[in-house]
Design an enzyme around this catalytic site. Structure first.
Site, PDB file in Angstrom:
ATOM      1  N   CYS A  68      76.817  32.212  -9.244  1.00  0.00           N
ATOM      2  CA  CYS A  68      75.670  31.302  -9.125  1.00  0.00           C
ATOM      3  C   CYS A  68      74.421  32.181  -9.119  1.00  0.00           C
ATOM      4  O   CYS A  68      74.482  33.337  -9.532  1.00  0.00           O
ATOM      5  CB  CYS A  68      75.790  30.387  -7.903  1.00  0.00           C
ATOM      6  N   HIS A 101      90.760  46.288   1.976  1.00  0.00           N
ATOM      7  CA  HIS A 101      90.769  45.948   3.407  1.00  0.00           C
ATOM      8  C   HIS A 101      90.838  44.448   3.680  1.00  0.00           C
ATOM      9  O   HIS A 101      91.450  44.041   4.668  1.00  0.00           O
ATOM     10  CB  HIS A 101      89.513  46.508   4.084  1.00  0.00           C
TER      11      HIS A 101
HETATM   12  C1  RB5 Z   1      70.643  27.110  -7.688  1.00  0.00           C
HETATM   13  O1  RB5 Z   1      69.272  26.972  -7.849  1.00  0.00           O
HETATM   14  C2  RB5 Z   1      70.971  28.157  -6.647  1.00  0.00           C
HETATM   15  O2  RB5 Z   1      70.688  27.650  -5.375  1.00  0.00           O
HETATM   16  C3  RB5 Z   1      72.419  28.563  -6.761  1.00  0.00           C
HETATM   17  O3  RB5 Z   1      72.644  29.090  -8.026  1.00  0.00           O
HETATM   18  C4  RB5 Z   1      72.909  29.635  -5.793  1.00  0.00           C
HETATM   19  O4  RB5 Z   1      72.075  30.753  -5.821  1.00  0.00           O
HETATM   20  C5  RB5 Z   1      73.232  29.198  -4.449  1.00  0.00           C
HETATM   21  O5  RB5 Z   1      73.700  29.972  -3.596  1.00  0.00           O
END
Ligand code: RB5
Length: 148
Positions: A68, A101
């Site tokens: 993400c 670990h």
């Molecule tokens: C999305 O904008 C963002 O919040 C997501 O990709 C991530 O970084 C969340 O932890």
């Protein structure tokens, strides 16, 4: 390295890095199931972390990769699943230690915080490093069932 089965997913913040990691994994001969996302529209990272975590807990795959913006939301979500140990990686030392670990089974990356070459080095180290067992077994057992 012998071929591994993996599951991978990303939200919109991790899509570009996911595509590059997926291509590298497949080029290396690994069997990778891709749970999306496939477009640039804004999506919710828990919807993508969950199928990867479930692919591991069902035994369908050995390792997971989640991307993400920061890697953090994916790791928080994945770690709510029993038996999942997801780690956000920034360097190969973390990748090696979390396998050796923590017996980590999902590698998380930030598409907005890490370059593709570092992420790929981390992922290859993660996949190549065996769990050490021994004293770490007791600690991992306490993650799943904390002492009363
Ligand atoms: C999305 O904008 C963002 O919040 C997501 O990709 C991530 O970084 C969340 O932890």
């Amino acid at each position: 390295m012998s071929p591994l089965s993996l599951a991978i997913a990303a939200d919109h913040g991790g899509l570009d890095l996911k595509r590059q990691l997926l291509a590298a994994l497949r080029a290396a001969g690994h069997q990778v199931t891709d749970f999306g996302t496939d477009g640039s529209e804004s999506v919710d990272y828990p919807d993508y972390a969950r199928p990867v975590a479930e692919a591991l807990t069902s035994g369908a795959v050995r390792f997971g990769v989640l991307v993400c913006g920061s890697g953090i939301g994916m790791a928080i979500t994945a770690n709510r699943h029993r038996g999942i140990r997801a780690a956000v990686l920034h360097n190969t030392t973390e990748a090696r230690l979390t396998r050796a670990h923590n017996d980590a089974n999902i590698a998380c990356f930030g598409g907005r915080t890490l370059g593709v070459e570092v992420a790929l080095d981390c992922l290859l180290t993660f996949l190549a490093t065996p769990y050490e067992g021994g004293r770490h077994d007791r600690r991992i057992a306490k993650i799943e069932r904390p002492p009363a």
